[in-house]
Motif scaffolding. Structure first.
Motif, PDB file in Angstrom:
ATOM      1  N   PHE A  38       0.833  -1.201   0.000  1.00 23.78           N
ATOM      2  CA  PHE A  38       0.000   0.000   0.000  1.00 23.78           C
ATOM      3  C   PHE A  38       0.870   1.253   0.000  1.00 23.78           C
ATOM      4  CE2 PHE A  38      -2.105   3.458   2.272  1.00 23.78           C
ATOM      5  CZ  PHE A  38      -3.266   3.604   1.513  1.00 23.78           C
ATOM      6  N   GLN A  39       1.892   1.264   0.830  1.00 25.09           N
ATOM      7  CA  GLN A  39       2.778   2.423   0.900  1.00 25.09           C
ATOM      8  C   GLN A  39       3.478   2.660  -0.433  1.00 25.09           C
ATOM      9  OE1 GLN A  39       5.099   1.095   4.242  1.00 25.09           O
ATOM     10  NE2 GLN A  39       3.905   2.298   5.720  1.00 25.09           N
ATOM     11  N   LYS A  40       3.895   1.594  -1.087  1.00 21.76           N
ATOM     12  CA  LYS A  40       4.556   1.719  -2.388  1.00 21.76           C
ATOM     13  C   LYS A  40       3.592   2.296  -3.423  1.00 21.76           C
ATOM     14  CE  LYS A  40       7.281  -0.842  -5.792  1.00 21.76           C
ATOM     15  NZ  LYS A  40       7.930  -2.136  -6.124  1.00 21.76           N
ATOM     16  N   ILE A  41       2.336   1.828  -3.397  1.00 27.86           N
ATOM     17  CA  ILE A  41       1.322   2.338  -4.318  1.00 27.86           C
ATOM     18  C   ILE A  41       1.054   3.816  -4.055  1.00 27.86           C
ATOM     19  CG2 ILE A  41      -1.118   2.178  -4.967  1.00 27.86           C
ATOM     20  CD1 ILE A  41      -0.889  -0.870  -4.364  1.00 27.86           C
ATOM     21  N   CYS A  42       0.884   4.174  -2.782  1.00 25.38           N
ATOM     22  CA  CYS A  42       0.622   5.568  -2.423  1.00 25.38           C
ATOM     23  C   CYS A  42       1.761   6.487  -2.855  1.00 25.38           C
ATOM     24  CB  CYS A  42       0.394   5.701  -0.918  1.00 25.38           C
ATOM     25  SG  CYS A  42      -1.285   5.387  -0.405  1.00 25.38           S
ATOM     26  N   ASP A  43       2.985   6.034  -2.681  1.00 26.36           N
ATOM     27  CA  ASP A  43       4.127   6.845  -3.089  1.00 26.36           C
ATOM     28  C   ASP A  43       4.100   7.093  -4.596  1.00 26.36           C
ATOM     29  OD1 ASP A  43       4.951   6.879  -0.469  1.00 26.36           O
ATOM     30  OD2 ASP A  43       6.503   5.345  -0.724  1.00 26.36           O
ATOM     31  N   SER A  44       3.740   6.070  -5.360  1.00 23.68           N
ATOM     32  CA  SER A  44       3.653   6.207  -6.810  1.00 23.68           C
ATOM     33  C   SER A  44       2.526   7.157  -7.195  1.00 23.68           C
ATOM     34  CB  SER A  44       3.440   4.835  -7.459  1.00 23.68           C
ATOM     35  OG  SER A  44       3.484   4.917  -8.864  1.00 23.68           O
ATOM     36  N   ARG A  67      -4.630  -4.018   8.595  1.00 23.56           N
ATOM     37  CA  ARG A  67      -3.782  -2.819   8.572  1.00 23.56           C
ATOM     38  C   ARG A  67      -4.513  -1.621   7.962  1.00 23.56           C
ATOM     39  NH1 ARG A  67       1.522  -4.153   9.524  1.00 23.56           N
ATOM     40  NH2 ARG A  67       1.573  -1.994  10.262  1.00 23.56           N
ATOM     41  N   ILE A  68      -5.823  -1.693   7.886  1.00 21.86           N
ATOM     42  CA  ILE A  68      -6.573  -0.658   7.169  1.00 21.86           C
ATOM     43  C   ILE A  68      -6.342   0.735   7.739  1.00 21.86           C
ATOM     44  CG2 ILE A  68      -8.701  -1.018   8.507  1.00 21.86           C
ATOM     45  CD1 ILE A  68      -8.457  -0.163   4.753  1.00 21.86           C
ATOM     46  N   PHE A  69      -6.289   0.875   9.050  1.00 26.26           N
ATOM     47  CA  PHE A  69      -6.139   2.216   9.616  1.00 26.26           C
ATOM     48  C   PHE A  69      -4.687   2.694   9.586  1.00 26.26           C
ATOM     49  CE2 PHE A  69     -10.141   0.706  11.608  1.00 26.26           C
ATOM     50  CZ  PHE A  69     -10.967   1.551  10.880  1.00 26.26           C
ATOM     51  N   ASP A  70      -3.747   1.761   9.519  1.00 23.15           N
ATOM     52  CA  ASP A  70      -2.360   2.142   9.254  1.00 23.15           C
ATOM     53  C   ASP A  70      -2.251   2.702   7.833  1.00 23.15           C
ATOM     54  OD1 ASP A  70      -1.380   1.289  11.762  1.00 23.15           O
ATOM     55  OD2 ASP A  70      -1.266  -0.780  11.054  1.00 23.15           O
ATOM     56  N   SER A  73      -3.620   6.264   7.903  1.00 19.78           N
ATOM     57  CA  SER A  73      -2.665   7.172   8.537  1.00 19.78           C
ATOM     58  C   SER A  73      -1.497   7.486   7.609  1.00 19.78           C
ATOM     59  CB  SER A  73      -2.149   6.569   9.850  1.00 19.78           C
ATOM     60  OG  SER A  73      -3.218   6.406  10.774  1.00 19.78           O
ATOM     61  N   TYR A  74      -1.011   6.480   6.876  1.00 18.85           N
ATOM     62  CA  TYR A  74       0.112   6.702   5.970  1.00 18.85           C
ATOM     63  C   TYR A  74      -0.283   7.645   4.831  1.00 18.85           C
ATOM     64  CZ  TYR A  74       4.059   6.001   2.876  1.00 18.85           C
ATOM     65  OH  TYR A  74       5.155   6.231   2.075  1.00 18.85           O
ATOM     66  N   ALA A  75      -1.431   7.377   4.210  1.00 23.06           N
ATOM     67  CA  ALA A  75      -1.879   8.219   3.097  1.00 23.06           C
ATOM     68  C   ALA A  75      -2.074   9.665   3.538  1.00 23.06           C
ATOM     69  CB  ALA A  75      -3.175   7.662   2.505  1.00 23.06           C
ATOM     70  N   GLU A  76      -2.670   9.856   4.698  1.00 23.66           N
ATOM     71  CA  GLU A  76      -2.897  11.203   5.209  1.00 23.66           C
ATOM     72  C   GLU A  76      -1.567  11.898   5.512  1.00 23.66           C
ATOM     73  OE1 GLU A  76      -5.610  13.029   5.630  1.00 23.66           O
ATOM     74  OE2 GLU A  76      -7.132  11.555   5.058  1.00 23.66           O
ATOM     75  N   ALA A  77      -0.601  11.127   6.008  1.00 24.34           N
ATOM     76  CA  ALA A  77       0.696  11.704   6.381  1.00 24.34           C
ATOM     77  C   ALA A  77       1.462  12.233   5.171  1.00 24.34           C
ATOM     78  CB  ALA A  77       1.540  10.670   7.124  1.00 24.34           C
ATOM     79  N   ILE A  78       1.218  11.667   3.980  1.00 26.81           N
ATOM     80  CA  ILE A  78       1.941  12.139   2.791  1.00 26.81           C
ATOM     81  C   ILE A  78       1.058  13.070   1.945  1.00 26.81           C
ATOM     82  CG2 ILE A  78       3.443  10.123   2.729  1.00 26.81           C
ATOM     83  CD1 ILE A  78       1.807   9.082   0.343  1.00 26.81           C
ATOM     84  N   GLY A  79      -0.056  13.538   2.542  1.00 29.39           N
ATOM     85  CA  GLY A  79      -0.855  14.575   1.901  1.00 29.39           C
ATOM     86  C   GLY A  79      -1.998  14.117   1.023  1.00 29.39           C
ATOM     87  N   ILE A  99     -12.165   7.091  13.955  1.00 33.36           N
ATOM     88  CA  ILE A  99     -12.008   8.527  14.180  1.00 33.36           C
ATOM     89  C   ILE A  99     -10.550   8.909  14.381  1.00 33.36           C
ATOM     90  CG2 ILE A  99     -12.555  10.418  15.772  1.00 33.36           C
ATOM     91  CD1 ILE A  99     -15.298   9.125  16.172  1.00 33.36           C
ATOM     92  N   ASP A 100      -9.816   8.122  15.160  1.00 32.85           N
ATOM     93  CA  ASP A 100      -8.426   8.456  15.473  1.00 32.85           C
ATOM     94  C   ASP A 100      -7.482   8.283  14.279  1.00 32.85           C
ATOM     95  OD1 ASP A 100      -9.244   9.026  18.019  1.00 32.85           O
ATOM     96  OD2 ASP A 100      -8.580   7.101  18.872  1.00 32.85           O
ATOM     97  N   SER A 101      -7.887   7.515  13.278  1.00 34.00           N
ATOM     98  CA  SER A 101      -7.014   7.248  12.133  1.00 34.00           C
ATOM     99  C   SER A 101      -6.780   8.477  11.264  1.00 34.00           C
ATOM    100  CB  SER A 101      -7.610   6.130  11.263  1.00 34.00           C
ATOM    101  OG  SER A 101      -8.795   6.584  10.618  1.00 34.00           O
ATOM    102  N   GLY A 102      -7.701   9.451  11.337  1.00 32.25           N
ATOM    103  CA  GLY A 102      -7.603  10.620  10.476  1.00 32.25           C
ATOM    104  C   GLY A 102      -8.403  10.494   9.195  1.00 32.25           C
ATOM    105  N   LEU A 103      -9.179   9.438   9.069  1.00 32.23           N
ATOM    106  CA  LEU A 103     -10.016   9.225   7.889  1.00 32.23           C
ATOM    107  C   LEU A 103     -10.914  10.436   7.655  1.00 32.23           C
ATOM    108  CD1 LEU A 103     -10.970   7.021   5.785  1.00 32.23           C
ATOM    109  CD2 LEU A 103     -12.770   6.465   7.441  1.00 32.23           C
TER     110      LEU A 103
END
Length: 281
Positions: A38-44, A67-70, A73-79, A99-103
């Motif tokens: 997921f992180q690799k896809i988001c970065d792309s 790992r859905i809420f991780d 959190s990752y997607a939100e952290a990179i904008g 709620i805490d995930s930032g969704l």
């Protein structure tokens, strides 16, 4: 206006909805997207600077992925702003995580009045907890599918959505260009006109924002404004064509995939495509 990258967290599901084409897909139906992939896809996705949103949904229930809420959190952290569509059956007990995930947005996908009634307590719990914490997010929507069997329940569902405090209702047409089940049919054009008029009246009296589907055109709004990345990393122009593969983002940069002749040819010939030519979504 930013585009949306729809990323499928899993193809596993805890329901067997009659309108879903998941059982008819050839690829494995119970696999999960890893956080690393997921992180690799988001970065792309983020590197293209034209995608603003990540839609966490596909042909499975996103909340089954551990790992859905991780991922959120990752997607939100990179904008990248996140939204998630769920059948709602697994929300109970996970309200704090949501709620805490930032969704930013969560949509409850409903095609059946009985299903909606069953998940109302979980929706209320989510709304109440968001208010208790004085949060503005996630925005909470009802996502209604119109077809013959839901025709006479749509207005009731919208009224109920207003009563329990949902932020808005999104209404869309049934996608069944693949003829998943003969008994699952869309309504007639005349029925649609009458239904949309009724919905506008209900929405006006309740004050609840309701978004109706626009007139269908080619290239359609799904392909114009989004791309779909399946759980195995394969990229397709449309979530309703999960096995039409343009390339795999885990192996090839997304920018290169979108620049292929295959993608340009698909967009140019949508109106006469085997599936797209029958779609009115």
């Amino acid at each position: 206006m930013g585009l949306t990258a729809q990323i499928e967290p899993t193809r596993a599901c805890n329901l067997h909805c009659t309108i879903c084409m998941r059982p008819y897909l050839d690829r494995p139906r119970d696999n999960f997207l890893s956080l690393e992939h997921f992180q690799k896809i988001c970065d792309s996705v983020a590197s293209l600077h034209m995608y603003r949103y990540i839609g966490l949904h596909g042909w499975g229930e996103p909340l089954l992925n551990p790992r859905i809420f991780d991922m959120v959190s990752y997607a939100e952290a990179i904008g990248l702003e996140t939204n998630l569509t769920t059948n709602g059956t697994l929300v109970g007990g996970r309200v704090a995580e949501i709620i805490d995930s930032g969704l930013r947005q969560i949509a409850f996908g409903v095609y059946d009045q009985k299903l909606f009634n069953n998940i109302v307590p979980a929706i209320k719990e989510l709304i109440e907890e968001r208010e208790r914490q004085s949060r503005k997010t996630p925005r909470i929507y009802l996502d209604l599918t119109i077809y013959q069997r839901s025709l006479h329940h749509i207005s009731d569902s919208i009224e109920l959505a207003g009563d329990i405090g949902l932020d808005a209702v999104i209404v869309h047409r049934l996608f069944n260009a693949w003829r998943i089940e003969p008994a699952v049919k869309y309504i007639t054009p005349d029925e649609e006109v009458r239904l949309f008029s009724e919905i506008r009246e209900v929405a006006g009296s309740s004050g609840l924002p309701v978004y109706l589907p626009p007139r269908h055109s080619y290239p359609c709004r799904v392909v114009r404004y989004s791309i779909f990345i399946a759980v195995d990393g394969s990229v397709t122009p449309c979530c309703f064509l999960p096995e039409y593969c343009l390339g795999n983002v885990l192996e090839t940069d997304l920018a290169d995939i979108l620049a292929t002749e295959c993608h340009r040819r698909f967009v140019a010939k949508m109106a006469v495509g085997t599936v797209c030519g029958r779609c009115a979504w």
